[in-house]
Design a protein around this motif. Structure first.
Motif, PDB file in Angstrom:
ATOM      1  N   MET A   1       0.899  -1.264   0.150  1.00  0.00           N
ATOM      2  CA  MET A   1      -0.025   0.164   0.087  1.00  0.00           C
ATOM      3  C   MET A   1       0.825   1.259   0.030  1.00  0.00           C
ATOM      4  N   ALA A   2       0.621   2.204  -0.908  1.00  0.00           N
ATOM      5  CA  ALA A   2       1.180   3.345  -0.972  1.00  0.00           C
ATOM      6  C   ALA A   2       1.187   4.260   0.692  1.00  0.00           C
ATOM      7  N   GLU A   3       2.236   4.858   0.786  1.00  0.00           N
ATOM      8  CA  GLU A   3       2.399   5.454   2.150  1.00  0.00           C
ATOM      9  C   GLU A   3       1.728   6.950   2.415  1.00  0.00           C
ATOM     10  N   ARG A   4       1.259   7.157   3.432  1.00  0.00           N
ATOM     11  CA  ARG A   4       0.821   8.472   3.509  1.00  0.00           C
ATOM     12  C   ARG A   4       1.465   9.366   4.646  1.00  0.00           C
ATOM     13  N   ARG A   5       1.434  10.735   4.360  1.00  0.00           N
ATOM     14  CA  ARG A   5       1.887  11.594   5.254  1.00  0.00           C
ATOM     15  C   ARG A   5       1.301  12.586   5.577  1.00  0.00           C
ATOM     16  N   TYR A   6       1.234  13.563   6.484  1.00  0.00           N
ATOM     17  CA  TYR A   6       0.258  14.542   6.868  1.00  0.00           C
ATOM     18  C   TYR A   6       1.076  15.997   7.341  1.00  0.00           C
ATOM     19  N   THR A   7       0.332  17.079   7.100  1.00  0.00           N
ATOM     20  CA  THR A   7       1.176  18.140   7.627  1.00  0.00           C
ATOM     21  C   THR A   7       0.478  18.765   8.778  1.00  0.00           C
ATOM     22  N   LYS A   8       0.980  19.803   9.414  1.00  0.00           N
ATOM     23  CA  LYS A   8       0.278  20.522  10.553  1.00  0.00           C
ATOM     24  C   LYS A   8      -0.810  21.381   9.818  1.00  0.00           C
TER      25      LYS A   8
ATOM     26  N   THR B   1       6.252  25.264  -4.144  1.00  0.00           N
ATOM     27  CA  THR B   1       7.272  25.044  -3.208  1.00  0.00           C
ATOM     28  C   THR B   1       6.700  24.536  -1.924  1.00  0.00           C
ATOM     29  N   LYS B   2       7.768  23.960  -1.154  1.00  0.00           N
ATOM     30  CA  LYS B   2       6.909  23.299   0.157  1.00  0.00           C
ATOM     31  C   LYS B   2       6.421  24.301   1.018  1.00  0.00           C
ATOM     32  N   GLY B   3       5.052  24.187   1.396  1.00  0.00           N
ATOM     33  CA  GLY B   3       4.335  25.131   2.570  1.00  0.00           C
ATOM     34  C   GLY B   3       3.872  26.316   1.438  1.00  0.00           C
ATOM     35  N   GLY B   4       3.982  26.366   0.053  1.00  0.00           N
ATOM     36  CA  GLY B   4       3.482  27.628  -0.842  1.00  0.00           C
ATOM     37  C   GLY B   4       1.931  27.175  -1.086  1.00  0.00           C
TER      38      GLY B   4
ATOM     39  N   ILE C   1      12.263  13.672  -2.661  1.00  0.00           N
ATOM     40  CA  ILE C   1      11.474  12.599  -1.962  1.00  0.00           C
ATOM     41  C   ILE C   1      11.649  12.796  -0.329  1.00  0.00           C
ATOM     42  N   LYS C   2      12.654  13.156   0.078  1.00  0.00           N
ATOM     43  CA  LYS C   2      13.181  13.432   1.672  1.00  0.00           C
ATOM     44  C   LYS C   2      12.186  14.279   2.291  1.00  0.00           C
ATOM     45  N   GLU C   3      11.569  15.269   1.591  1.00  0.00           N
ATOM     46  CA  GLU C   3      10.541  16.081   1.989  1.00  0.00           C
ATOM     47  C   GLU C   3       9.553  15.342   2.356  1.00  0.00           C
ATOM     48  N   PHE C   4       8.941  14.283   1.732  1.00  0.00           N
ATOM     49  CA  PHE C   4       7.987  13.468   2.170  1.00  0.00           C
ATOM     50  C   PHE C   4       8.026  12.705   3.489  1.00  0.00           C
ATOM     51  N   GLN C   5       9.274  12.119   3.163  1.00  0.00           N
ATOM     52  CA  GLN C   5       9.657  11.182   4.602  1.00  0.00           C
ATOM     53  C   GLN C   5       9.522  12.198   5.820  1.00  0.00           C
ATOM     54  N   ALA C   6       9.834  13.347   5.738  1.00  0.00           N
ATOM     55  CA  ALA C   6       9.990  14.125   7.136  1.00  0.00           C
ATOM     56  C   ALA C   6       8.729  14.765   7.732  1.00  0.00           C
ATOM     57  N   LEU C   7       7.629  14.592   6.795  1.00  0.00           N
ATOM     58  CA  LEU C   7       6.203  14.945   7.165  1.00  0.00           C
ATOM     59  C   LEU C   7       5.500  13.562   8.319  1.00  0.00           C
TER      60      LEU C   7
ATOM     61  N   GLU D   1      -6.564  28.369   2.062  1.00  0.00           N
ATOM     62  CA  GLU D   1      -5.474  28.156   1.217  1.00  0.00           C
ATOM     63  C   GLU D   1      -5.500  26.725   1.639  1.00  0.00           C
ATOM     64  N   VAL D   2      -4.883  25.918   0.547  1.00  0.00           N
ATOM     65  CA  VAL D   2      -4.230  24.445   0.717  1.00  0.00           C
ATOM     66  C   VAL D   2      -3.071  24.429   0.293  1.00  0.00           C
ATOM     67  N   TYR D   3      -1.998  24.304   1.242  1.00  0.00           N
ATOM     68  CA  TYR D   3      -0.438  24.374   0.886  1.00  0.00           C
ATOM     69  C   TYR D   3      -0.079  23.185   0.497  1.00  0.00           C
ATOM     70  N   SER D   4       0.937  23.099  -0.176  1.00  0.00           N
ATOM     71  CA  SER D   4       1.611  22.012  -0.872  1.00  0.00           C
ATOM     72  C   SER D   4       2.458  21.336   0.288  1.00  0.00           C
ATOM     73  N   PRO D   5       2.501  20.257   0.598  1.00  0.00           N
ATOM     74  CA  PRO D   5       3.293  19.519   1.616  1.00  0.00           C
ATOM     75  C   PRO D   5       4.731  19.575   1.232  1.00  0.00           C
ATOM     76  N   VAL D   6       5.012  19.647  -0.170  1.00  0.00           N
ATOM     77  CA  VAL D   6       6.338  19.355  -0.691  1.00  0.00           C
ATOM     78  C   VAL D   6       6.447  20.041  -1.757  1.00  0.00           C
ATOM     79  N   ALA D   7       7.843  20.242  -2.344  1.00  0.00           N
ATOM     80  CA  ALA D   7       8.177  21.152  -3.283  1.00  0.00           C
ATOM     81  C   ALA D   7       7.859  20.105  -4.789  1.00  0.00           C
ATOM     82  N   GLY D   8       7.539  20.739  -5.816  1.00  0.00           N
ATOM     83  CA  GLY D   8       7.362  19.806  -7.047  1.00  0.00           C
ATOM     84  C   GLY D   8       6.456  20.593  -8.127  1.00  0.00           C
ATOM     85  N   GLU D   9       6.075  19.601  -8.968  1.00  0.00           N
ATOM     86  CA  GLU D   9       5.276  20.194 -10.225  1.00  0.00           C
ATOM     87  C   GLU D   9       4.010  19.530 -10.242  1.00  0.00           C
TER      88      GLU D   9
END
Lengths: 372, 125
Positions: free
Chosen positions: B1-8, B48-51, B105-111, B64-72
């Protein structure tokens, strides 16, 4: 996700229905110094639709209720408001406003004539200032009695049916009339008026009776509790002003498109604060005026959104805006220059950096369905 | 199963390879109330992460919904644009907002993982 910060609820006042709200599972928020229900578990959309389709019970006990006693109270109070009070028949209610020397609105209020006094209902956030204003500026011979009572609004097309089951007399009342009554053993004051665009009542109840009386109303099959969230979307669709947003001390009744509240005699005689400014604006047309605004897409335009004319020039701001559940789309009110106030005038609304198309729209957005 | 992470800020992100699906949590949709409008970013937008990634509006307010990670942004959920109430009904499944190709991908693992997020939410009451 942003803006979900929890508010602290310390030092907030509670209405006599506070425990009932909590028991019903309301989400409580600070409003005008009170801990008030913004919504119940069903949510704002359901509560809004319930009020339009059936009937809703609103706790508006935070509002100020007062009585003005004494000979010539009507004439004296006319020095503070542009409404026609000497021409107000016993048992009738009128909507008017306290104005300042610049013609700005200090508060909007209703005044009813009882047999031996005037009955006054003012906004929660303004009530202390309003009482002080009256006490300072009315003749010493008059007495202002501030009532500490609950106020319960019952609104919707089935409000009369539900209330008439307990008291058949209410069905005969006309809109903007009021009377003291005994309903199910409770001494109450019943006014046929409201803030939703629907038929309905505002019922003044002794604090000690309020909880029991509200539960009686809620036991009627048509009636559900409604929070401040739906109260706001209902009044916005009805095109009714919210003080502090659509009206303030820098906005005149003429600018607020409330000229209909100023009768011919008051226009001829003046004699209220800011009369020259207001009457000149009524005669010539104010430079800016409150209008209904319908965004053409799905995105709501909120309060303080900048309004542009077709050339892209800023001409005003949204003062109330959101989603209208009955309209099933975004609705707003705001101030625009007189040249842009005609129904159908195209406008631009600056939302998150983009300009959204909108048009000046007739008010109300949802037709008033008051009892004739 | 795919992994899930969460933000504050109450976003969830589920990782499949290098692409994360982002939405708001059930707690967030409960706090918002009835969602009536969502504004989604264009595909290809760099986040951007948090943008800010998207906007979600309830009857009461815009958030606003913020992006948990940087990316496209590689995909957006047209279903919630058409029927915003899907965000209330299925916040953590079909009510997703965007898919993001992660820059790191490390940004994901830190959540926060699910257990940490649950604890975080309980601490808010």
């Amino acid at each position: 996700m942003g803006s979900t910060a929890a508010d602290t609820h310390t030092d907030l006042r509670k209405t006599p229905l506070h425990a009932l709200h909590v028991e019903l599972g309301a989400r409580m928020v600070p409003f005008a110094g009170y801990d008030m229900p913004v919504q119940y578990p069903t949510g704002i959309l359901t509560e809004h639709n319930q009020t339009r389709a059936q009937a809703g019970l609103f706790d508006v006990s935070h509002m100020g209720q007062a009585r003005l006693w004494g000979e010539g109270a009507d004439k004296a109070l006319e020095k503070l408001v542009p409404g026609n009070l000497t021409g107000l028949a016993e048992g009738k209610i009128r909507y008017t406003m306290f104005t300042n020397e610049r013609g700005g609105v200090m508060d909007d209020l209703t005044i009813g004539r009882a047999k031996d006094h005037l009955s006054i209902v003012v906004n929660a956030a303004c009530k202390d200032a309003d009482y002080e204003h009256m006490q300072r500026n009315l003749p010493k011979g008059l007495r202002l009695e501030i009532l500490d009572r609950a106020l319960i609004a019952l609104q919707g097309p089935f409000a009369a049916k539900a209330l008439a089951r307990m008291s058949p007399d209410v069905d005969r009342m006309s809109f903007m009339s009021f009377a003291p009554m005994n309903i199910a053993g409770f001494d109450v004051g019943v006014a046929r008026c409201g803030y939703t665009g629907e038929d309905g009542f505002e019922i003044s109840v002794h604090n000690d009776d309020a909880d029991e009386f509200a539960r009686l109303l809620l036991a009627e099959p048509e009636v559900k509790p409604i929070g401040l969230g739906a109260r706001d979307s209902l009044r916005l669709e009805a095109g009714l002003c919210l003080y502090g947003h659509d009206l303030d001390t820098e906005t005149t009744p003429a600018e607020g498109d409330l000229g209909w509240t100023i009768a011919k005699r008051r226009r001829e005689e003046g004699g209220f604060p800011g009369d020259k400014i207001i009457l000149k604006q009524l005669a010539e047309g104010p430079k800016r005026i409150r209008v209904g605004i319908k965004p053409e897409g799905r995105a709501p335009a909120r309060e303080n959104t900048v309004i542009l004319d077709v050339a892209g020039k800023e001409i005003g701001k949204i003062t109330s805006g959101g989603f209208g559940p009955t309209v099933n789309g975004p609705v707003a009110m705001g101030y625009v220059t007189r040249e842009n106030a005609a129904i159908g005038t195209p406008l631009g609304l600056v939302v998150r950096g983009s300009t959204l198309a909108a048009k000046v729209a007739p008010l109300p957005f949802a037709p008033h369905r008051y009892k004739k | 199963m795919a992994e899930r992470r969460y933000t504050k800020d109450h976003e969830w992100i589920e990782l499949n390879g290098s692409v994360g699906t982002v939405g708001i949590t059930n707690y967030a949709q409960e706090q918002l109330g009835d969602v009536v409008f969502v504004e989604l970013p264009a595909s290809g937008k760099k986040l951007t992460k948090g943008g800010e990634a998207a906007v979600v509006e309830s009857v009461k307010a815009a958030s606003e919904v913020y992006s948990p990670v940087a990316g496209e942004v590689v995909e957006t959920n047209g279903a919630i644009a058409k029927d915003p109430s899907l965000v209330n009904r299925e916040a953590e499944t079909n009510g997703w907002f965007i898919k993001v190709k992660l820059a790191d991908i490390k940004e994901f693992q830190a959540l926060m993982d699910s257990a940490s997020y649950q604890k975080f939410v309980e601490g808010l009451h």
